[in-house]
Design an enzyme around this catalytic site. Structure first.
Site, PDB file in Angstrom:
ATOM      1  N   THR A 198       0.726  -1.150   0.238  1.00  0.00           N
ATOM      2  CA  THR A 198       0.403   0.074   0.071  1.00  0.00           C
ATOM      3  C   THR A 198       0.685   1.632   0.016  1.00  0.00           C
ATOM      4  OG1 THR A 198      -0.751  -0.066   2.129  1.00  0.00           O
ATOM      5  CG2 THR A 198      -1.969  -1.013   0.394  1.00  0.00           C
ATOM      6  N   HIS A 415     -21.393 -24.336 -15.929  1.00  0.00           N
ATOM      7  CA  HIS A 415     -21.255 -23.991 -14.826  1.00  0.00           C
ATOM      8  C   HIS A 415     -20.553 -23.231 -15.133  1.00  0.00           C
ATOM      9  CE1 HIS A 415     -18.851 -24.710 -11.052  1.00  0.00           C
ATOM     10  NE2 HIS A 415     -18.308 -23.551 -11.543  1.00  0.00           N
ATOM     11  N   GLU A 416     -19.515 -22.001 -16.213  1.00  0.00           N
ATOM     12  CA  GLU A 416     -20.083 -20.268 -15.931  1.00  0.00           C
ATOM     13  C   GLU A 416     -20.568 -20.043 -16.071  1.00  0.00           C
ATOM     14  OE1 GLU A 416     -16.615 -20.287 -14.929  1.00  0.00           O
ATOM     15  OE2 GLU A 416     -16.193 -21.304 -14.632  1.00  0.00           O
TER      16      GLU A 416
END
Length: 611
Positions: A198, A415-416
């Site tokens: 960060t 599935h997707e």
């Protein structure tokens, strides 16, 4: 930076062997055969001696016609009238003075000198890597002056609150008399805490660059050595150097390596604790008016010793968190200064696509996009390059060479699309950005990317339930279409179960168990694994209730996903067929294929689908 040469032990072995060979060549003459003096006289009579060299004690000679292995011989001189006898038999001879002392001295001195030189070379290499044996208690801090840091607050973006806190430090270092006039003093220490990547180190260097003061940078792990007392000596030396150059900044990165709480764990580290004690003493001992400020950085503040965090030491803790959408856009603009960007790049859209990215992640994103553009010999980095770079970072490297069977491709496509349709049918889920059946990463045979519309800091129970339903949409589509289960939903099940357990044990979202927290959140900036498992503080009966509540939550999410896919079976088949054909569906493709999709209001017990 000059590359350091690593010392190899084999270098020393080869060098010693070379010394022995040199000694053998220099000081070992030809092979000489010793013989009695009587035998020497007989050889003279037989005229078998070619020439001799006479010293004060020995006679060294050479055979006229050598028959054995040795061509030379040596015998002890006995008769003084030897010269007459040699002349009588016609033997050539000479006399030379012999300085055996000098020869023996050189035979000992030269190998010792070479060995000592190699030994000094060895210690020199060690000194280059570890700071030198004689400077074992010296600080290894790198000292930067104004021109060396090269970083100001203009180079730091996305952490405006942290920058504002640190501007006061800069002002004090520039004008300490203004604070002393009113009797105020600046905090001795500032602790930067936050997730990795960060910009904590960048912020510290920016403070030094803005204040134009010497900047001592060192890692906490560089204090601790195997020798007890070395770390404490280095702390003393560091503060002594800083006092001589005050006003100055001491930056200790990864402070948790040095400042871990004492007395924690079964095994204590005496060296680390002595080093920490010395740091505490030094922070108490210097006058804050001299302009010496300590900045520490860590992503594990929960394990630091309480004595470090009390008033008078690290007085302030500055959170350097992951940036929000505006912060990500600012960070992207900073990094895009160094690359040639095309006109179609929308920074705000990229910031929306990169929710959860840290500053380091965004820097990596810009670099990956530039690499992709360079590979295709482009003149500038386009929006498509950035989109592909995001997919590579989030989903992993594309594996086009992995060939799936036709049946496997059908299972993955359904599935997707199960994930995508459930997400599109629910009101509180993130929009679906892309669906693909191209394998990526480790074990991922396809992926569905959702793009958050805003940064979220709170989630309701309904949103968590819908998120679980989206995760279970892939498994549900497999059951509905093929009637069997596969291993492709393992990661989805793990994530859904984890959400359900947190809802029950941490957030108090189960009616039967009530508004009670059964597991205290112990998550650090490095994740739950770094914080360690929370101790269990409930009975076996409660544990059974928790397991049952988790199971009910997951089953409720599964029923929600099944209701959506059953109501939209035709859309599922149509979109899965299109996905098999194109392998990747963008947002516009999904919008076209899902026209007429029946949506529901949520994943409660009784929800009716509506067009």
């Amino acid at each position: 930076m000059e590359k350091q040469t690593e010392f190899n032990l084999w270098y020393l072995v080869v060098a010693l062997f070379a010394v022995l060979m040199l000694n053998s060549l220099l000081f070992s003459g030809p092979q000489v055969e010793p013989m009695p003096y009587s035998q020497f006289l007989q050889l003279l009579e037989d005229r078998k001696v070619e020439k001799v060299i006479i010293s004060e004690q020995f006679i060294t000679g050479e055979y006229r016609d050598p028959t054995g292995e040795s061509k030379h011989f040596v015998t002890t001189r006995v008769e003084p009238e030897l010269a007459d006898r040699l002349a009588q038999y016609g033997v050539e001879f000479s006399r030379t003075p012999e300085n055996t002392f000098l020869r023996e001295l050189l035979a000992w001195f030269i190998p010792l000198f070479v060995f000592f030189a190699l030994w000094m070379l060895f210690f020199r290499k060690v000194a280059e890597r570890q700071g030198g044996f004689m400077s074992i208690g010296k600080s290894r801090a790198k000292v930067y002056v104004e021109k060396d840091t090269g970083v100001t607050f203009d180079d730091v973006a996305g952490v405006d609150e942290a920058k504002q806190e640190l501007r006061e430090i800069v002002d004090f270092l520039k004008n300490p008399q203004e604070y002393a006039r009113l009797g105020a003093h600046i905090p001795k220490g500032v602790l930067l805490v936050g997730p990795p990547g960060t910009g904590k180190t960048l912020l510290a260097r920016a403070v030094a660059g803005e204040a134009k003061v010497p900047f001592f940078s060192i890692s906490g792990s560089e204090f601790v050595e195997m020798f007890v007392g070395v770390g404490a000596a280095r702390v003393r030396d560091l503060f002594e150097q800083a006092r001589q150059k005050a006003p100055a900044i001491i930056f200790i990165d990864e402070l948790d390596a040095l400042g871990k709480a004492r007395g924690v764990g079964a095994v204590s580290n005496e060296e680390r604790e002595q080093t920490l004690n010395q740091l505490l003493v030094e922070m108490d001992g210097f006058d804050p008016s001299v302009g010496l400020i300590i900045i520490g950085a860590t992503n594990r503040p929960e394990i630091l010793d309480p004595a470090l965090l009390r008033a008078g030491r690290f007085d302030r803790q500055v959170l350097v968190d992951k940036p929000d959408k505006n912060g990500r856009a600012a960070i992207l603009r900073v990094h895009m200064r160094k690359v040639k960007v095309a006109d179609d790049v929308d920074v705000d859209k990229l910031a929306a696509l990169t929710t959860g990215f840290s500053g380091a992640d965004l820097a990596n994103l810009v670099n990956e996009a530039a690499l992709l553009a360079a590979r295709r010999r482009a003149e500038a980095v386009t929006m498509e390059d950035f989109t592909r770079a995001i997919e590579r970072i989030v989903a992993g490297l594309e594996k086009k060479n992995r060939v799936l069977s036709e049946e496997e491709r059908r299972v993955v496509a359904h599935h997707e699309m199960g994930h995508a349709l459930v997400a599109l049918a629910l009101p509180h889920t993130d929009p679906v950005h892309k669906v693909s059946i191209i394998p990526r990463g480790i074990g991922a045979l396809g992926y569905t990317i959702q793009r958050p519309t805003e940064d979220r800091y709170l989630m309701t129970r309904e949103e968590l339930e819908e998120k679980m339903a989206v995760l279970l949409g892939g498994r549900t589509a497999e059951i509905l279409v093929f009637g069997h289960l596969s291993t492709g939903a393992a990661d989805d099940l793990a994530k859904a179960t984890d959400i359900a357990r947190h809802m029950v044990t941490t957030y108090g979202m189960d009616e039967d168990l009530g508004f009670v927290t059964y597991e205290q959140p112990r998550q650090s900036f490095l994740g739950e694994a770094a914080a360690g498992p929370a101790p269990r503080q409930y009975s076996e009966a409660t544990a059974k209730q928790i397991d049952e509540a988790v199971k009910r939550a997951v089953e409720r999410a599964y029923r929600c996903a099944r209701a959506i896919l059953e109501a939209n079976r035709e859309v599922l088949e149509r979109s899965a067929a299109e996905l098999l054909k194109k392998e990747t569906l963008e947002e516009d493709d999904l919008r076209r294929l899902t026209e007429g999709l029946r949506r529901i209001e949520g994943c409660g017990e009784e929800r009716d689908t509506r067009a």
